[in-house]
Design a protein around this motif. Structure first.
Motif, PDB file in Angstrom:
ATOM      1  N   THR A  19      40.452  39.966  40.664  1.00 25.12           N
ATOM      2  CA  THR A  19      39.392  40.942  40.409  1.00 25.12           C
ATOM      3  C   THR A  19      38.175  40.674  41.278  1.00 25.12           C
ATOM      4  N   THR A  20      37.858  39.414  41.520  1.00 26.01           N
ATOM      5  CA  THR A  20      36.745  39.085  42.401  1.00 26.01           C
ATOM      6  C   THR A  20      37.005  39.598  43.811  1.00 26.01           C
ATOM      7  N   LEU A  39      35.908  41.914  35.201  1.00 29.95           N
ATOM      8  CA  LEU A  39      35.482  40.508  35.128  1.00 29.95           C
ATOM      9  C   LEU A  39      34.806  40.192  33.796  1.00 29.95           C
TER      10      LEU A  39
END
Length: 86
Positions: A19-20, A39
């Motif tokens: 996700t980052t 997140l």
């Protein structure tokens, strides 16, 4: 219970890394907003795994606060979002 907690933590860490990447490399603002919301959900899930593993319920207000901030932040950004020039 320890094996389940470790596997859950590893899967949540992998989800946070993926996700980052989406937040950093997202082609549009909406992709980044969805990534940040994801997140927040991953962080709340990590706290829930910790609460279940340690049998400590003092982190439950933090889980609720993370969920609320994530939802309100996503709703506010999507409400006032400006179109990307792509």
């Amino acid at each position: 219970m320890t094996i389940v907690a470790v596997v859950s933590a590893l899967l949540l860490a992998a989800a946070a890394v993926i996700t980052t990447y989406r937040v950093v490399a997202g082609p549009s603002t909406l992709d980044r907003v969805v990534g940040i919301d994801s997140l927040m959900a991953t962080a709340a899930s990590g706290l829930a795994v910790w609460a279940a593993y340690s049998a400590d319920t003092t982190v439950v207000p933090a889980i609720v606060a993370l969920a609320l901030v994530g939802f309100l932040g996503s709703a506010a950004v999507s409400r006032f979002r400006v179109r990307d020039d792509t």
